[in-house]
Enzyme design. Sequence first.
Site, PDB file in Angstrom:
ATOM      1  N   TRP A 103       0.831  -1.213   0.000  1.00 46.62           N
ATOM      2  CA  TRP A 103       0.000   0.000   0.000  1.00 46.62           C
ATOM      3  C   TRP A 103       0.858   1.252   0.000  1.00 46.62           C
ATOM      4  CZ3 TRP A 103      -4.375  -0.706  -1.995  1.00 46.62           C
ATOM      5  CH2 TRP A 103      -5.091  -1.891  -1.766  1.00 46.62           C
ATOM      6  N   ASP A 173      -2.022   6.518   6.510  1.00 45.83           N
ATOM      7  CA  ASP A 173      -3.050   5.714   5.846  1.00 45.83           C
ATOM      8  C   ASP A 173      -3.442   4.614   6.833  1.00 45.83           C
ATOM      9  OD1 ASP A 173      -4.576   3.919   4.464  1.00 45.83           O
ATOM     10  OD2 ASP A 173      -3.030   3.391   2.988  1.00 45.83           O
ATOM     11  N   LYS A 197     -12.317  -2.120   6.107  1.00 45.65           N
ATOM     12  CA  LYS A 197     -11.518  -3.063   6.885  1.00 45.65           C
ATOM     13  C   LYS A 197     -12.100  -3.159   8.291  1.00 45.65           C
ATOM     14  CE  LYS A 197      -8.877  -3.084   3.188  1.00 45.65           C
ATOM     15  NZ  LYS A 197      -7.831  -2.170   2.919  1.00 45.65           N
TER      16      LYS A 197
HETATM   17  C1  LIG Z   1      -7.307  -1.609   1.606  1.00 45.04           C
HETATM   18  C2  LIG Z   1      -6.269  -0.578   1.778  1.00 45.04           C
HETATM   19  C3  LIG Z   1      -6.166   0.518   0.899  1.00 45.04           C
HETATM   20  C4  LIG Z   1      -7.039   0.663  -0.326  1.00 45.04           C
HETATM   21  O1  LIG Z   1      -8.330   0.944   0.013  1.00 45.04           O
HETATM   22  P1  LIG Z   1      -9.451   1.130  -1.108  1.00 45.04           P
HETATM   23  O2  LIG Z   1     -10.591   1.629  -0.284  1.00 45.04           O
HETATM   24  O3  LIG Z   1      -9.667  -0.191  -1.742  1.00 45.04           O
HETATM   25  O4  LIG Z   1      -8.962   2.149  -2.064  1.00 45.04           O
HETATM   26  C5  LIG Z   1      -5.202   1.456   1.142  1.00 45.04           C
HETATM   27  N1  LIG Z   1      -4.372   1.355   2.189  1.00 45.04           N
HETATM   28  C6  LIG Z   1      -4.438   0.318   3.055  1.00 45.04           C
HETATM   29  C7  LIG Z   1      -3.485   0.260   4.198  1.00 45.04           C
HETATM   30  C8  LIG Z   1      -5.390  -0.671   2.866  1.00 45.04           C
HETATM   31  O5  LIG Z   1      -5.456  -1.693   3.731  1.00 45.04           O
END
Ligand SMILES: *Cc1c(COP(=O)(O)O)cnc(C)c1O
Length: 361
Positions: A103, A173, A197
């Site tokens: 990511w 993030d 998540k």
């Molecule tokens: C799942 C995830 C993303 C991407 O998220 P989307 O909503 O699918 O764009 C970005 N960063 C992390 C750490 C993630 O686990």
Amino acid sequence: MARVYNFSAGPAALPEEVLARAGREMLDWQGSGMSVMEMSHRGAAFSAIAEQAGADLRDLLAVPENYKLLFLQGGGAGQFAGVPLNLLGGVSNKADYVVTGNWGKKAVKEAAKYGDIAVAGSGEDVGFTTIPARENWMLREDAAYVHYTPNETIQGVEYPEVPDVGDVPLVGDMSSSFLSRPVDVSKFGVLYAGAQKNAGPAGVTIVIVRDDLLDQAQPGVPVVFDYAAQADADSMLNTPPCYAWYTAGLVFDWIKRNGGLEAMAERNARKAAKLYAAIDGSDFYRNPVEPAVRSRMNVPFLLADDALDAAFLAEAEAAGLTALAGHRSVGGMRASIYNAMPEAGVDALIGFMGDFEARNG
Ligand SMILES: *Cc1c(COP(=O)(O)O)cnc(C)c1O
């Protein structure tokens, strides 16, 4: 009805109580005679839902007054662009990124379209089995912000503490560890998380931004991603992701009623500790990550003999333990054990692993 234990990394399991309540409210939300899906986002009913969700989130994270909460679309990946578009048009067009897995790499690639991006540290040369320690980050003094990924969903590494970067705004993030434990929001300039998540269904992305950063946007920022414009409009510049916002609100309420983030943290630590202990206690399973930086949310593990992977997954599925396949870039297995995974689900997985090993080891 048989619900499985769903170890998916995302979209991931939601608390059963949340789903049951959404079900009860599906046709008639609190006497309105309609579903939340059918309401005007400008009406009194949805305004009340949105306000409550915001207030509960503020309360859970003790978000300071000088931070805005935004409920946007576009996912975590949308913010890979949203962050540089909002922060690289003011004091500096430079940003430093710490890369701890897939990511973080994607965040760098996207941000590089919008500014002068440097990698301040990376765990790639060791296969992302550990994280670059703060003292090794190579930060530029004139960067507008430092970006990192507190928890890497795919490699299963996590920063145990929020790194200190002095006066440079820190951007996190938090997609896969949001609301998994208390966090000091005041250490961040911006925090963002796709909800799917740990905080709700896919479709809503939460951004928490310090208000003094709202005047740093690039002129080309799309208005739907413009933090200042969305903050002014209470995230309703255009139609927001109403139903996902509502469901995230139900999750916030569930967390509050279940002891808040302290209680989540304690339970998550216990769940992760027993799963790692089971992995480390066997020669049949292994996790390659340095123990001090292992994720409490996403637990990748490998079988000593990968020829048994398919049988492991098929038998787990038959035992009601689903979505355990590892990400294609790391292989093996991955158990995502977010807030909504009950401790009994982790116990069931550990039991199955022991049983599978006894039959195949
Ligand atoms: C799942 C995830 C993303 C991407 O998220 P989307 O909503 O699918 O764009 C970005 N960063 C992390 C750490 C993630 O686990």
